[in-house]
Design a protein around this motif. Structure first.
Motif, short mmCIF file in Angstrom:
data_model
loop_
_atom_site.label_atom_id
_atom_site.label_comp_id
_atom_site.label_asym_id
_atom_site.label_seq_id
_atom_site.Cartn_x
_atom_site.Cartn_y
_atom_site.Cartn_z
N TYR A 35 0.65 -1.40 0.04
CA TYR A 35 -0.01 0.11 0.17
C TYR A 35 0.98 1.15 0.21
O TYR A 35 0.50 2.29 -0.64
CB TYR A 35 -0.70 0.06 0.88
N HIS A 72 0.91 4.24 -3.06
CA HIS A 72 0.20 5.55 -2.74
C HIS A 72 1.59 6.71 -2.60
O HIS A 72 1.91 7.67 -3.05
CB HIS A 72 0.03 5.35 -1.26
N TRP A 117 3.41 6.43 4.82
CA TRP A 117 2.26 5.74 4.51
C TRP A 117 2.06 4.76 5.58
O TRP A 117 0.86 4.15 5.51
CB TRP A 117 1.98 5.36 3.23
N TYR A 156 -3.97 5.77 6.38
CA TYR A 156 -5.56 6.06 6.03
C TYR A 156 -5.32 7.23 5.81
O TYR A 156 -5.89 8.07 5.30
CB TYR A 156 -6.46 5.18 5.68
N GLU A 176 -3.95 9.66 3.47
CA GLU A 176 -5.27 9.57 1.82
C GLU A 176 -5.78 11.15 1.56
O GLU A 176 -5.95 11.58 0.55
CB GLU A 176 -6.00 9.03 1.52
N LYS A 234 -7.48 1.64 -9.79
CA LYS A 234 -6.52 1.89 -8.18
C LYS A 234 -5.79 0.23 -8.08
O LYS A 234 -4.89 0.87 -7.52
CB LYS A 234 -7.09 2.52 -6.86
#
Length: 246
Positions: A134, A138, A204, A212, A215, A235
């Motif tokens: 993740y 990101h 992140w 999160y 984001e 995504k």
């Protein structure tokens, strides 16, 4: 240039394919896609609307005024769909590939995070639960902001009121005023992303889990009602590609 200079944008539709041959490979490919390839798809939708093509739905929709259902307008919409669905994802994967090779530590951490993954039996529900995967994706999205130009917005029914962080200054933007900013500015904000020029997936991750909350500061897909319509479909692609290749 075409975005900000209206006459140039209007003249673009009159550039013949023959002329594009002398304007460089990129312009040639762009012109061919816009004036030859996509119009063929539109014509196919007109000839066979029962085939379920996206253009058939657009042409048959009452939401789009008849005067806007021109070949030029629909070709532009088609090119937008094509560019948004291919170039953006490719750019993100390119950034990931470069930085993983340039930063062996990050590459090793990602290999460890993907330990036990079967590339022939990938499950999105499993991949999205791997924090470092993740984080890698990101951080790449922060480097590849999608649309790099200003994304304009207009508050039509209310004045916008902003107050400075120290509370000393107050701005009022009258309703109906176009405003905009680039995602690059937001993604390079040192207050939100310290050392913004550094590719740092670790930012992140918080307490071993995906951060999160961060984001909210990523606007690669836009925000609100005008955000990317394909975000939930696009995504997951970097997750799946990385897990299958690494």
């Amino acid at each position: 240039m075409m975005r900000y200079i209206a006459p140039v944008r209007m003249l673009a539709q009159y550039i013949p394919m023959a002329a594009s041959n002398y304007m460089g490979k990129n312009v040639k490919e762009f012109t061919k896609e816009l004036m030859v390839v996509i119009p063929k798809y539109i014509q196919a939708a007109l000839d066979h609307p029962e085939n379920g093509r996206v253009f058939a739905d657009i042409i048959g929709s009452e939401l789009l005024p008849e005067e806007e259902k021109t070949m030029y307008r629909l070709s532009g919409e088609g090119f937008g769909l094509l560019a948004a669905g291919t170039e953006t994802t490719a750019a993100t994967l390119t950034v990931i590939t470069y930085y993983l090779l340039a930063q062996p530590t990050a590459y090793s951490r990602l290999l460890a995070a993907l330990k036990g993954v079967d590339p022939l039996n990938l499950k999105w529900t499993d991949l999205e639960q791997r924090p470092y995967l993740y984080a890698v994706i990101h951080e790449a999205l922060r480097f590849t902001p999608g649309a790099t130009h200003r994304s304009s917005r207009i508050a039509r029914d209310e004045d916008l009121v902003y107050t400075s962080k120290d509370g000393q200054v107050r701005w009022v933007i009258p309703r109906g005023t176009p405003i905009g900013m680039t995602s690059v500015i937001n993604h390079s904000n040192e207050e939100i992303f310290p050392d913004p020029d550094e590719y740092t997936p670790e930012r992140w991750i918080k307490e071993g889990q995906p951060n999160y909350a961060l984001e909210k500061s990523i606007i690669s897909f836009g925000k609100g009602s005008r955000s990317c319509i394909g975000m939930q479909y696009v995504k997951p692609l970097p997750f799946i590609v990385l897990a299958s290749k690494i």
